[in-house]
Design an enzyme around this catalytic site. Sequence first.
Site, PDB file in Angstrom:
ATOM      1  N   ASP A 281    -108.275 113.697  93.930  1.00 24.35           N
ATOM      2  CA  ASP A 281    -107.283 112.792  94.485  1.00 24.35           C
ATOM      3  C   ASP A 281    -105.888 113.312  94.185  1.00 24.35           C
ATOM      4  O   ASP A 281    -105.540 113.548  93.030  1.00 24.35           O
ATOM      5  CB  ASP A 281    -107.431 111.407  93.844  1.00 24.35           C
TER       6      ASP A 281
ATOM      7  N   ASP B  13    -103.792 110.457  98.496  1.00 23.05           N
ATOM      8  CA  ASP B  13    -103.614 109.016  98.368  1.00 23.05           C
ATOM      9  C   ASP B  13    -102.388 108.552  99.161  1.00 23.05           C
ATOM     10  O   ASP B  13    -101.313 109.148  99.069  1.00 23.05           O
ATOM     11  CB  ASP B  13    -103.434 108.677  96.880  1.00 23.05           C
TER      12      ASP B  13
ATOM     13  N   GLU C 270    -105.336 109.475 103.112  1.00 28.39           N
ATOM     14  CA  GLU C 270    -105.547 108.025 103.170  1.00 28.39           C
ATOM     15  C   GLU C 270    -104.360 107.421 103.919  1.00 28.39           C
ATOM     16  O   GLU C 270    -103.203 107.691 103.581  1.00 28.39           O
ATOM     17  CB  GLU C 270    -105.643 107.437 101.764  1.00 28.39           C
TER      18      GLU C 270
ATOM     19  N   HIS D 197    -114.074 103.170  96.489  1.00 32.93           N
ATOM     20  CA  HIS D 197    -113.596 102.520  95.267  1.00 32.93           C
ATOM     21  C   HIS D 197    -112.648 101.359  95.546  1.00 32.93           C
ATOM     22  O   HIS D 197    -112.362 100.576  94.639  1.00 32.93           O
ATOM     23  CB  HIS D 197    -112.889 103.554  94.383  1.00 32.93           C
ATOM     24  N   ASP D 198    -112.143 101.248  96.761  1.00 39.21           N
ATOM     25  CA  ASP D 198    -111.193 100.197  97.107  1.00 39.21           C
ATOM     26  C   ASP D 198    -111.825  99.054  97.882  1.00 39.21           C
ATOM     27  O   ASP D 198    -111.114  98.165  98.378  1.00 39.21           O
ATOM     28  CB  ASP D 198    -110.041 100.778  97.940  1.00 39.21           C
TER      29      ASP D 198
END
Length: 595
Positions: free
Chosen positions: A109, A215, A273, A352-353
């Site tokens: 990330d 990210d 993202e 994960h979100d």
Amino acid sequence: MSVTFTPPKAWWKEAVVYQIYPVSFFDSNGDGIGDLNGIHGKLDYLKDLGVDVLWLSPIYRSPLADMGYDISDYRDIDPRYGTLADWDNLLKGVHERGMKLMMHVSRMDLVINHTSDEHDWFIRSRSSKLDPKRDWYIWRPPRYDEAGNRHPPNNWKSVFQGSAWEYDVSTEEYYLHLYVSKQPDLNWENPEVREAAWDVMRFWIDRGCDGFRMDVINLISKVDGLPDAPNTVPGEAYQPASMYFANGPRVHEFVKEMNIKVLSKKDLITVGETPFTHVASELAAYVLPSNKELNMVFHFELMDLDSPKEGQDFSPLVYKKWELSEFKDVIERWQRYKRDEGFWNAVFIENHDHSRVVSRFGNDSDEWRGISAKMLAILQVTQSGTQFVYQGQELGLKNFPRSWGIEEYKDVASQNYWNRILERRRKQSGHEDVDMSDVLDGFQKKARDHARVPMQWDAAVNAGFTQGEPWMRVNEDYRTWNAAAQVIDANSVHSFWKKALKMRKEYGVLVYGDFHNISGGNDQVFAYTRTLETSKALIILNFKETEAEFELQLKGDWAQVKLVLTNYEVIEMGHFDLNFRSVILKGYEGRVYIG
């Protein structure tokens, strides 16, 4: 006669990427926190599943104000997870098994819209208005009302509630933080900031990193002047402002510069993202090969399907009933979008979100959990695009129970939202004791915390995740629902995922084929075909527990097709004539035919 477009092939398009949330994956030293050596210990499990690329959520040094997305040192591993030597050892093990590693910047990330307020860059930036790094972040003077009261520079709301600005007493200015106050936004308008970002990327590439997940990459450029957002949520002091900080005026200039100076130098896998963005053309600009930016992006139109709007943005912790027609529309639109121009999808339905997919779009009851998890696996692996599987998804892990109280929700997004609603209700009622059960109802369905509980490895204490005290409570169903039990069970969700991923790699039509929805307005069945040169596939999915009869309306000859995957036991996986016939599907049944 029309010629069907065939997308150019690439290794990263055919790859299966497995996302690891390190703190919850596997603890090798008994301190209750997952670590790099723990990941190394599970590499054979991942290779056996069919994984090609590992993506690690942030493992850099961090105060963990937002679980590692607040980075204080981009060039070191947080001691909770290990050392740079441990990372090198993990990478060696990954490459020895023929896999690749990417970073949340092997894949990792990359969090470069913001840093931690404990990063040396920010410490220097806030130390003085004259410091050379002052302009590395976004600082603005206060506004004052007629009574002389100090206010933030604008009315932007933070993604994690409250103002997006924090006042610094020593220098008497505010800094921008789109997320929590300990995550100040970098000023990408400053070329020194961009060069520092490129240096970070080169550092990890030189250590063997194979790619990056970037990210909130679409937030690195803000609108000039940082104007007030329109008042779309009456009664709130701070307003959703993504129209001013998402996909800003220079974002593509910055990403192209990244590609020219860093990404184009190696054969990397890259995915950005892109929250707050549903407009197809805005997303395509990051991905189309002619633009020379990224391989693909994560967009969230499907993930926002069960969230109501609050102003112009979605409220992710509140549940809204979703319809299969909307679900199908989203998938069809993106499966067909600009194929002939090279647009490529990042295919995911869990990360994960977001909460667990079997609890969200399937049925996590004891009767239907395994069957519906397998049906959703069929849905995912038959989509064109690079596959992203989140840890535990291959086991059909589900959300933790509604009986868990607010103290079990560790995520800053959950805690901040809870506190905001609690404060509002106390003011409105004049009482300390207010009903918050509806908020917990929403959390049980939607909170990010569900994806972050420790991985369920076996039936031993703490699900085999740790021999110490786990950092977060373990879901109690681990005694019967765990990896050890599923690996040896030919009918388990894990075994099914393994078969499904193997099938996908065997049939290129599932990776590169075009897409045609043949289910129309059916409110229970999602059926579609894929074709690639002389190959074709038919996928039929029942999204309810009741039996469904579906009439096939297929174009061309489907007289000799083979049933290659189904989530129910069948007597024969042979050839079928599907011309002019209907099929009867059991509850949550899914089938894949190849011709």
